[in-house]
Design a protein around this motif. Structure first.
Motif, mmCIF file in Angstrom:
data_model
loop_
_atom_site.group_PDB
_atom_site.id
_atom_site.type_symbol
_atom_site.label_atom_id
_atom_site.label_comp_id
_atom_site.label_asym_id
_atom_site.label_seq_id
_atom_site.Cartn_x
_atom_site.Cartn_y
_atom_site.Cartn_z
ATOM 1 N N GLN A 48 -67.114 -25.662 -44.343
ATOM 2 C CA GLN A 48 -67.717 -26.931 -44.232
ATOM 3 C C GLN A 48 -69.329 -27.214 -44.307
ATOM 4 O OE1 GLN A 48 -66.453 -29.306 -40.744
ATOM 5 N NE2 GLN A 48 -64.987 -29.703 -40.966
ATOM 6 N N PRO A 49 -69.219 -26.519 -45.940
ATOM 7 C CA PRO A 49 -70.760 -26.284 -46.183
ATOM 8 C C PRO A 49 -71.534 -27.509 -46.496
ATOM 9 C CG PRO A 49 -69.423 -26.054 -48.594
ATOM 10 C CD PRO A 49 -68.197 -26.571 -47.042
ATOM 11 N N LEU A 50 -71.182 -29.295 -46.345
ATOM 12 C CA LEU A 50 -71.359 -30.074 -47.194
ATOM 13 C C LEU A 50 -72.460 -30.192 -45.794
ATOM 14 C CD1 LEU A 50 -69.718 -31.852 -49.250
ATOM 15 C CD2 LEU A 50 -71.257 -30.075 -49.771
ATOM 16 N N GLN A 51 -71.760 -29.744 -44.087
ATOM 17 C CA GLN A 51 -72.284 -30.284 -43.011
ATOM 18 C C GLN A 51 -72.911 -29.108 -42.370
ATOM 19 O OE1 GLN A 51 -68.518 -30.614 -43.851
ATOM 20 N NE2 GLN A 51 -69.381 -33.159 -44.456
ATOM 21 N N ALA A 52 -72.861 -27.792 -43.135
ATOM 22 C CA ALA A 52 -73.482 -27.290 -42.034
ATOM 23 C C ALA A 52 -75.244 -26.895 -42.125
ATOM 24 C CB ALA A 52 -73.182 -25.652 -43.287
ATOM 25 N N ARG A 53 -75.132 -27.167 -41.315
ATOM 26 C CA ARG A 53 -76.850 -27.843 -41.171
ATOM 27 C C ARG A 53 -77.706 -26.587 -41.428
ATOM 28 N NH1 ARG A 53 -77.843 -32.094 -36.451
ATOM 29 N NH2 ARG A 53 -76.855 -33.941 -37.711
ATOM 30 N N TRP A 54 -77.570 -25.582 -40.104
ATOM 31 C CA TRP A 54 -78.263 -24.123 -40.525
ATOM 32 C C TRP A 54 -78.432 -23.675 -41.877
ATOM 33 C CZ3 TRP A 54 -75.577 -20.187 -42.959
ATOM 34 C CH2 TRP A 54 -74.331 -19.865 -43.404
ATOM 35 N N LEU A 55 -76.932 -23.821 -42.750
ATOM 36 C CA LEU A 55 -77.663 -23.764 -44.070
ATOM 37 C C LEU A 55 -78.567 -24.487 -44.742
ATOM 38 C CD1 LEU A 55 -76.242 -21.963 -46.696
ATOM 39 C CD2 LEU A 55 -74.511 -23.602 -47.750
ATOM 40 N N ARG A 56 -78.312 -25.494 -44.845
ATOM 41 C CA ARG A 56 -79.093 -26.258 -45.857
ATOM 42 C C ARG A 56 -80.702 -26.213 -44.736
ATOM 43 N NH1 ARG A 56 -75.232 -30.842 -43.362
ATOM 44 N NH2 ARG A 56 -77.371 -31.815 -42.331
ATOM 45 N N SER A 57 -80.866 -25.903 -43.909
ATOM 46 C CA SER A 57 -82.472 -25.393 -43.520
ATOM 47 C C SER A 57 -83.161 -24.125 -43.979
ATOM 48 C CB SER A 57 -82.141 -25.411 -41.383
ATOM 49 O OG SER A 57 -82.139 -26.359 -41.413
ATOM 50 N N PHE A 58 -82.159 -22.958 -44.016
ATOM 51 C CA PHE A 58 -82.353 -21.792 -44.826
ATOM 52 C C PHE A 58 -82.564 -22.247 -46.186
ATOM 53 C CE2 PHE A 58 -81.418 -17.656 -46.653
ATOM 54 C CZ PHE A 58 -82.904 -16.778 -46.089
ATOM 55 N N LEU A 59 -81.529 -22.212 -46.612
ATOM 56 C CA LEU A 59 -82.144 -22.948 -48.475
ATOM 57 C C LEU A 59 -83.174 -23.382 -48.537
ATOM 58 C CD1 LEU A 59 -78.741 -23.646 -49.371
ATOM 59 C CD2 LEU A 59 -79.596 -21.300 -49.573
ATOM 60 N N LEU A 60 -83.973 -24.447 -47.419
ATOM 61 C CA LEU A 60 -84.801 -25.237 -47.914
ATOM 62 C C LEU A 60 -86.026 -24.379 -47.587
ATOM 63 C CD1 LEU A 60 -83.350 -28.702 -46.180
ATOM 64 C CD2 LEU A 60 -84.226 -28.367 -48.725
ATOM 65 N N SER A 61 -85.880 -23.980 -46.814
ATOM 66 C CA SER A 61 -87.062 -22.882 -46.298
ATOM 67 C C SER A 61 -87.491 -21.881 -47.249
ATOM 68 C CB SER A 61 -86.765 -21.132 -44.888
ATOM 69 O OG SER A 61 -85.683 -21.081 -45.348
ATOM 70 N N LEU A 62 -86.116 -21.666 -48.421
ATOM 71 C CA LEU A 62 -86.985 -20.489 -49.744
ATOM 72 C C LEU A 62 -88.067 -21.218 -50.455
ATOM 73 C CD1 LEU A 62 -83.948 -18.671 -49.626
ATOM 74 C CD2 LEU A 62 -86.400 -17.908 -48.424
ATOM 75 N N GLY A 63 -88.168 -22.732 -49.668
ATOM 76 C CA GLY A 63 -88.747 -23.832 -51.201
ATOM 77 C C GLY A 63 -87.888 -23.998 -52.578
ATOM 78 N N SER A 64 -89.128 -23.696 -53.948
ATOM 79 C CA SER A 64 -88.406 -23.034 -54.828
ATOM 80 C C SER A 64 -87.927 -21.655 -55.388
ATOM 81 C CB SER A 64 -89.421 -23.737 -55.952
ATOM 82 O OG SER A 64 -90.969 -22.856 -55.323
ATOM 83 N N GLY A 65 -87.893 -20.861 -54.628
ATOM 84 C CA GLY A 65 -87.710 -19.757 -54.610
ATOM 85 C C GLY A 65 -85.888 -19.513 -54.355
ATOM 86 N N VAL A 66 -85.337 -20.657 -54.471
ATOM 87 C CA VAL A 66 -83.960 -20.814 -54.500
ATOM 88 C C VAL A 66 -83.450 -21.846 -55.006
ATOM 89 C CG1 VAL A 66 -83.007 -21.803 -52.085
ATOM 90 C CG2 VAL A 66 -81.405 -20.264 -52.881
ATOM 91 N N GLU A 67 -82.618 -22.047 -56.189
ATOM 92 C CA GLU A 67 -81.260 -22.974 -56.597
ATOM 93 C C GLU A 67 -79.735 -22.836 -56.143
ATOM 94 O OE1 GLU A 67 -80.463 -25.803 -60.586
ATOM 95 O OE2 GLU A 67 -82.380 -23.711 -60.901
ATOM 96 N N VAL A 68 -79.579 -23.984 -55.849
ATOM 97 C CA VAL A 68 -78.178 -24.213 -55.023
ATOM 98 C C VAL A 68 -77.256 -25.190 -56.975
ATOM 99 C CG1 VAL A 68 -76.416 -25.382 -53.774
ATOM 100 C CG2 VAL A 68 -78.114 -25.108 -53.088
ATOM 101 N N MET A 69 -76.386 -23.993 -57.475
ATOM 102 C CA MET A 69 -75.704 -24.174 -58.252
ATOM 103 C C MET A 69 -74.357 -24.458 -58.669
ATOM 104 S SD MET A 69 -77.420 -22.421 -60.016
ATOM 105 C CE MET A 69 -77.188 -23.097 -61.700
ATOM 106 N N LYS A 70 -73.302 -24.618 -56.396
ATOM 107 C CA LYS A 70 -72.894 -24.840 -57.053
ATOM 108 C C LYS A 70 -72.126 -25.339 -55.157
ATOM 109 C CE LYS A 70 -67.321 -24.033 -56.508
ATOM 110 N NZ LYS A 70 -66.403 -22.343 -57.426
ATOM 111 N N PRO A 71 -71.710 -25.643 -54.535
ATOM 112 C CA PRO A 71 -71.297 -27.127 -54.682
ATOM 113 C C PRO A 71 -72.464 -28.115 -55.509
ATOM 114 C CG PRO A 71 -70.640 -27.283 -52.586
ATOM 115 C CD PRO A 71 -71.407 -25.938 -52.710
ATOM 116 N N ARG A 72 -71.950 -29.473 -56.063
ATOM 117 C CA ARG A 72 -72.801 -29.941 -56.551
ATOM 118 C C ARG A 72 -73.572 -31.306 -55.894
ATOM 119 N NH1 ARG A 72 -74.554 -29.949 -61.923
ATOM 120 N NH2 ARG A 72 -75.117 -32.366 -61.368
ATOM 121 N N GLU A 73 -72.521 -31.631 -54.616
ATOM 122 C CA GLU A 73 -72.592 -32.155 -53.936
ATOM 123 C C GLU A 73 -73.919 -31.655 -52.850
ATOM 124 O OE1 GLU A 73 -68.801 -32.742 -54.751
ATOM 125 O OE2 GLU A 73 -69.880 -30.942 -54.160
#
Length: 305
Positions: free
Chosen positions: A261-286
């Motif tokens: 359930q990646p759209l509900q995975a708060r741990w994933l969002r928190s880590f991706l946001l912690s990288l700032g402009s160092g990461v860009e999510v390509m998929k899923p678009r949601e």
């Protein structure tokens, strides 16, 4: 053939309290008289075999012999010492320290260490770990406040069963009296931990840790693909070292991970946001949309800056 039988008999005696001559004779397809002669040979070789008389009698090794040098090589000894030292530091376990001292008499003092273990435990967690260990050993109920995945704070009473270290974090597993079921709790989310005055009966049959490894769970796993900039590679690799990885010509890396359930995975969002402009999510678009919304909300907090 005789040598192999003798070696097998030695380990049989070491791993069992008492073994009868008739059982050994049947297992190795020889006569009891041959077993008696083999026991004499083993004794002559310096192994302290003890004879027990009576209906349930037989042979066994003298207590305390299992840690002899003939059974543990220096590699085994030094590996055990390394792990025990790490645990004794965390739990201040005097028994573990005593075991280390005994093991040091078996191993070679001249061998340089080839293994190190760091449990990455903060000193502030040592008290909680020791309290939980005491609760497990003495069967005492523990009381604590807990913050779950939904950021809800609850008060729990737990009959602790086991501690384990996984994914660089400590967890305790046991019977939660609040929920009347077995639960797993992450140490970093536990607060105000204390031992109560109430004891509980040992849990003889403990169900395995509840798991979502079933068909319904598998159907809710999706791939998350993101591009990591060169300046964020080390941190992303530390966190997602098991991801599918592909270097790009500009020095960036494309990573693919499977998430429940990646759209509900708060741990994933928190880590991706912690990288700032160092990461860009390509998929899923949601997920891109969710991250964009969270970034916009964060910007609103600093509008006056």
């Amino acid at each position: 053939m005789k040598l192999e039988r003798l070696i097998s008999m030695i380990y049989k005696l070491l791993n069992n309290e008492v073994v009868s001559a008739s059982m050994l004779a049947e297992e190795f397809q020889v006569s009891p008289r041959t077993i008696y002669r083999d026991i004499d040979v083993i004794c002559a070789a310096g192994f302290p075999v003890v004879s027990y008389q009576g209906m349930n009698g037989g042979y066994g090794m003298m207590d305390g012999y299992k840690m002899d040098k003939s059974l543990l090589g220096s590699y085994d000894v030094h590996s055990l010492i390394t792990v025990l030292r790490s645990l004794s530091t965390v739990f201040e376990d005097e028994r573990a320290q005593g075991t280390i001292e005994r093991l040091q008499t078996v191993g070679s003092e001249q061998q340089s260490p080839t293994l190190a273990v760091d449990l990455e435990t903060h000193r502030t967690d040592h008290y909680a770990l020791r309290e939980l260990r005491s609760g497990i050993t003495n069967h005492i109920v523990v009381h604590f406040d807990y913050v779950n995945n939904q950021n809800e704070r609850t008060t729990r009473e737990l009959e602790p069963v086991t501690l384990y270290f996984k994914y660089r974090n400590w967890y305790v597993y046991g019977f939660c009296r609040t929920r009347q079921d077995y639960r797993e709790f992450r140490l970093s989310r536990m607060m105000n931990l204390s031992l109560t005055q109430e004891s509980f009966l040992p849990h003889n049959e403990v169900p395995r840790e509840t798991s979502l490894q079933n068909e319904e769970w598998q159907n809710q796993i999706s791939d998350v693909v993101f591009r990591v900039a060169p300046e964020a590679l080390a941190e992303a690799l530390d966190h997602f070292h098991q991801a599918e990885k592909q270097f790009n010509e500009d020095g960036s890396m494309t990573m693919r991970i499977s998430v429940y359930q990646p759209l509900q995975a708060r741990w994933l969002r928190s880590f991706l946001l912690s990288l700032g402009s160092g990461v860009e999510v390509m998929k899923p678009r949601e997920l891109r949309g969710i991250l964009k919304e969270q970034l916009q909300q964060a910007i609103l907090l600093y509008e006056e800056v």
